[in-house]
Design an enzyme around this catalytic site. Sequence first.
Site, PDB file in Angstrom:
ATOM      1  N   HIS A  24       0.847  -1.199   0.000  1.00 43.25           N
ATOM      2  CA  HIS A  24       0.000   0.000   0.000  1.00 43.25           C
ATOM      3  C   HIS A  24       0.884   1.251   0.000  1.00 43.25           C
ATOM      4  CE1 HIS A  24      -3.446   2.590   1.346  1.00 43.25           C
ATOM      5  NE2 HIS A  24      -2.433   3.280   1.870  1.00 43.25           N
ATOM      6  N   GLU A  25       1.897   1.249   0.875  1.00 41.50           N
ATOM      7  CA  GLU A  25       2.788   2.406   0.942  1.00 41.50           C
ATOM      8  C   GLU A  25       3.643   2.519  -0.316  1.00 41.50           C
ATOM      9  OE1 GLU A  25       2.206   4.564   3.075  1.00 41.50           O
ATOM     10  OE2 GLU A  25       0.861   3.304   4.259  1.00 41.50           O
ATOM     11  N   HIS A  28       1.997   4.616  -2.792  1.00 41.86           N
ATOM     12  CA  HIS A  28       2.215   6.058  -2.640  1.00 41.86           C
ATOM     13  C   HIS A  28       3.633   6.450  -3.055  1.00 41.86           C
ATOM     14  CE1 HIS A  28      -1.594   6.554  -0.646  1.00 41.86           C
ATOM     15  NE2 HIS A  28      -1.244   5.849   0.424  1.00 41.86           N
TER      16      HIS A  28
END
Length: 446
Positions: A24-25, A28
């Site tokens: 998920h990170e 980003h």
Amino acid sequence: MSVLLFILGVLFVAAGIAVSIALHEVGHLVPAKAFKVRVTQYMIGFGPTVFSRRRGETEYGFKALPLGGYVSMVGMFPPNQETADGGVRRSSTGMFQQLALDARQAETDRLEPGDEDRVFYKLPVWKRIIIMLGGPLMNLLIGVVLFAVLLMGFGTAQSTTTLASVSECVVTGSQAAAGQAECTDSDPAAPAHEAGLLPGDTITGFDAKPVTGWADLSEQIREAAGRSVTVTYERGGVEAEATITPLLTERPVTTDDGTVVLDQNGNPVTQEVGFIGVGSQTALVRQPASEVLPMVGENLQGIAGVVINLPQRLVDVAQAAFSTEERDPNGPMSVVGVGRIAGEISSMEEAPVQNRIATLIGLVGSVNLALFVFNLIPLLPLDGGHVAGALWEGLRRRIAKLFKRPDPGPFDMAKLLPVTYAVAVLLMGMSALLIYADIVKPVSLF
């Protein structure tokens, strides 16, 4: 052995969630670096740093509390207007105003020479949206991949035409609802039992027609009430035939997934149909790729329903946790509850290993879809809150341009810090409630 299997199931899901958070990170991190934003940290967890290593301008590492992760980018907030042009900072009499000023000043203090065009707030709106949606979209991608592995690699549990049980007698729907479980002398013999069918037999034909599946067989049985028909079955590799007469009897109405339909008073809805008294075995049947996205869509719809009704769902969880009420198995759970379910699944030694692995993969896939939906909520500090702020800035600038007004500049997300902290406190309270409920009143799926 059961304890070991329970622990292995918990570890499997814990590792799956940890990897999902890390990716998920990454969702980003990658677009942020692609758009030249300076990223100072990529961390899994919160609190004190356990391990880290710097590569280039970014520190990668792990924190002590594995409750999430974050990517730290410079320039999340624009500078204070009072000091942006070298002026003297005015004092602020409001606590919230001071909070915003301090946050903006902290962001300014992190800047280094050369960061002037590498700050987050100066990016075009569409680039900021891509960065903030990168995390949730990564969870969606993981969910799709895991469901593809589940459906295409393992398959879904479906009823087959191999018999799991053969009833000795016919018990009507009303008798079953009244609690009758044993045959009595007054109950008529079940047609399948009279015809000599046994558990393990595979029905291949009914009424001189080939049987394509359990749903097809059930429909043919229902329509053949009162008629003597030929049933073809295979036992031990040898094909045989028998004559059978389905009885017209009262049976409960069920949905496609086997759930009994209830009326307004909570009683089973029944109908009179043909019945022979057999139950089917289930087996994993692989699905085509075309079934993956519909399955993901169904899961997203169910998760969205839970999120939309989250306040009421949390009230229900609290009532169950502090009373004798049962938990809703379709309600929200914490990671503790998810881990417990994983342990239960893994320790079911009577179920085939393949089925247990498939269920655990589906569980991790569902968690990723839940993370996708939850992070889209348009409230800070969630990703959806940053997206909403970027969209609002874009709308303000379009309106200003339309009416030939001065550009209002970047939207100051620091002004929403009080809301951010309030939402963060609510999220921590929600997590505490769910963890407590999952300990004292866990959801039981079996």
